[in-house]
Design a protein around this motif. Structure first.
Motif, PDB file in Angstrom:
ATOM      1  N   LEU A  22      -5.005  21.142  -8.863  1.00  0.00           N
ATOM      2  CA  LEU A  22      -5.765  21.146  -7.610  1.00  0.00           C
ATOM      3  C   LEU A  22      -4.872  20.909  -6.399  1.00  0.00           C
ATOM      4  N   ILE A  23      -3.565  20.790  -6.636  1.00  0.00           N
ATOM      5  CA  ILE A  23      -2.629  20.369  -5.598  1.00  0.00           C
ATOM      6  C   ILE A  23      -2.630  21.295  -4.387  1.00  0.00           C
ATOM      7  N   HIS A  24      -2.934  22.575  -4.600  1.00  0.00           N
ATOM      8  CA  HIS A  24      -2.914  23.531  -3.491  1.00  0.00           C
ATOM      9  C   HIS A  24      -4.300  23.790  -2.909  1.00  0.00           C
ATOM     10  N   GLY A  25      -5.254  22.912  -3.237  1.00  0.00           N
ATOM     11  CA  GLY A  25      -6.554  22.980  -2.594  1.00  0.00           C
ATOM     12  C   GLY A  25      -7.559  23.852  -3.320  1.00  0.00           C
ATOM     13  N   PRO A  26      -8.769  23.976  -2.747  1.00  0.00           N
ATOM     14  CA  PRO A  26      -9.856  24.738  -3.367  1.00  0.00           C
ATOM     15  C   PRO A  26      -9.441  26.181  -3.664  1.00  0.00           C
ATOM     16  N   GLY A  27      -9.806  26.647  -4.846  1.00  0.00           N
ATOM     17  CA  GLY A  27      -9.487  28.012  -5.250  1.00  0.00           C
ATOM     18  C   GLY A  27      -8.226  28.126  -6.073  1.00  0.00           C
ATOM     19  N   PHE A  28      -7.310  27.146  -5.921  1.00  0.00           N
ATOM     20  CA  PHE A  28      -6.057  27.212  -6.676  1.00  0.00           C
ATOM     21  C   PHE A  28      -6.305  27.090  -8.168  1.00  0.00           C
ATOM     22  N   ALA A  61      -2.624   9.101  -1.565  1.00  0.00           N
ATOM     23  CA  ALA A  61      -2.433  10.491  -1.119  1.00  0.00           C
ATOM     24  C   ALA A  61      -3.048  11.468  -2.109  1.00  0.00           C
ATOM     25  N   LEU A  62      -2.852  11.228  -3.395  1.00  0.00           N
ATOM     26  CA  LEU A  62      -3.435  12.119  -4.404  1.00  0.00           C
ATOM     27  C   LEU A  62      -4.933  11.902  -4.541  1.00  0.00           C
ATOM     28  N   ASP A  63      -5.382  10.663  -4.380  1.00  0.00           N
ATOM     29  CA  ASP A  63      -6.823  10.418  -4.397  1.00  0.00           C
ATOM     30  C   ASP A  63      -7.514  11.211  -3.286  1.00  0.00           C
ATOM     31  N   ALA A  64      -6.879  11.290  -2.131  1.00  0.00           N
ATOM     32  CA  ALA A  64      -7.456  12.038  -1.012  1.00  0.00           C
ATOM     33  C   ALA A  64      -7.554  13.522  -1.348  1.00  0.00           C
ATOM     34  N   LYS A  65      -6.526  14.065  -1.995  1.00  0.00           N
ATOM     35  CA  LYS A  65      -6.569  15.478  -2.387  1.00  0.00           C
ATOM     36  C   LYS A  65      -7.654  15.727  -3.433  1.00  0.00           C
ATOM     37  N   GLU A  66      -7.810  14.763  -4.355  1.00  0.00           N
ATOM     38  CA  GLU A  66      -8.839  14.933  -5.380  1.00  0.00           C
ATOM     39  C   GLU A  66     -10.242  14.868  -4.769  1.00  0.00           C
ATOM     40  N   ARG A  67     -10.437  13.932  -3.861  1.00  0.00           N
ATOM     41  CA  ARG A  67     -11.732  13.847  -3.178  1.00  0.00           C
ATOM     42  C   ARG A  67     -12.037  15.148  -2.439  1.00  0.00           C
ATOM     43  N   GLU A  68     -11.041  15.692  -1.745  1.00  0.00           N
ATOM     44  CA  GLU A  68     -11.230  16.942  -1.005  1.00  0.00           C
ATOM     45  C   GLU A  68     -11.603  18.083  -1.940  1.00  0.00           C
ATOM     46  N   PHE A  69     -10.916  18.152  -3.078  1.00  0.00           N
ATOM     47  CA  PHE A  69     -11.190  19.217  -4.044  1.00  0.00           C
ATOM     48  C   PHE A  69     -12.605  19.113  -4.591  1.00  0.00           C
ATOM     49  N   LEU A  70     -13.002  17.923  -5.002  1.00  0.00           N
ATOM     50  CA  LEU A  70     -14.327  17.741  -5.601  1.00  0.00           C
ATOM     51  C   LEU A  70     -15.435  17.971  -4.566  1.00  0.00           C
TER      52      LEU A  70
END
Length: 250
Positions: free
Chosen positions: A86-92, A136-145
């Motif tokens: 999920l590192i590159h955001g939604p759709g990755f 930082a990774l928690d923020a990316k995971e929250r954004e993805f979900l």
């Protein structure tokens, strides 16, 4: 899977598993949950620390790993890294699955997408998330979900970067972290709890947590295993996945 008259009678299929080089959890959790006759075969990608930069670099190595597993004539491939998918955001996540399937020549799933499918199968909307990650990774995971349509009520991380430190955590650690973060009253307002990270030994915590909280609990390896078995066409009873076992992959 190609037929072979010399194939041992007790082998029912092969699953390919792509893991970070420092992951020591996914393989034993997969093997423990799978029925006799389905074997796991791994390829590794270089990763020492669970940071944005290392995860970004690791994702470039995924297709090579999938191609090598294709040489073993596996039935399906699972990319077992949550933040790496999920590192590159939604759709990755969906794009990664397509690349892996093309490289291996068989169906492929990626953990982040598997988690979405599992939560959708559970008809979950509002969820709590527990991770071993940094903020930082928690923020990316929250954004993805959130982009996938889930209401993330809360997310709790341990702040760990070294993947070996994550791998040293136990199912008891997972139980304590979840229960410290989600008390019984709060669980009444949730549809599910998600314990993230394929190197966090949490599969054995699922049934205890579901019993205490009264809501479905999924883990990264549990969702990945449920998903890859769904696309592989392999049959057999899985063990230890909790409520998710009652759901069919759509």
């Amino acid at each position: 899977m190609a037929s072979d008259t010399d194939e041992p009678a007790d082998v029912g299929g092969w699953l390919g598993l792509i893991v970070p080089s420092s992951n020591a959890t996914a393989e034993p959790e997969f093997r423990r949950a799978l029925p006799d006759g389905i074997t796991v075969h791994s390829a590794r990608m270089e990763l020492e620390s669970v940071t944005v930069d290392e995860l970004d670099a690791m994702s470039d190595d995924a297709a090579r790993a999938a191609r090598l597993l294709g040489h073993a004539d596996v039935d399906a491939v699972a990319y077992a890294c949550t933040t790496g998918s999920l590192i590159h955001g939604p759709g990755f996540d969906a794009e990664l699955e397509e690349r892996l399937a093309d490289a291996a020549g068989v169906p492929a799933v990626a953990t982040a997408r598997s988690v979405v499918r599992a939560l959708e199968a559970l008809e979950a909307d509002r969820i709590a998330v527990v991770t071993p990650y940094t903020a930082a990774l928690d923020a990316k995971e929250r954004e993805f979900l959130a982009a996938a349509g889930f209401d993330v009520a809360s997310i709790d991380g341990r702040g760990l970067e070294a993947n070996t430190a994550i791998g040293a955590l136990t199912p008891d650690d997972a139980v304590r972290q979840v229960l410290d973060h989600v008390d019984g009253a709060a669980a009444d307002d949730l549809d599910a709890v998600f314990v993230s990270c394929t190197n966090y030994r949490s599969l054995a915590a699922i049934e205890r947590l579901e019993s205490k909280l009264g809501v479905p609990v999924i883990t990264s390896n549990g969702a990945s295993l449920w998903d890859v078995c769904g696309v592989s066409g392999l049959e057999g009873d899985l063990d230890g996945l909790g409520t998710l076992l009652e759901c069919e992959r759509s």
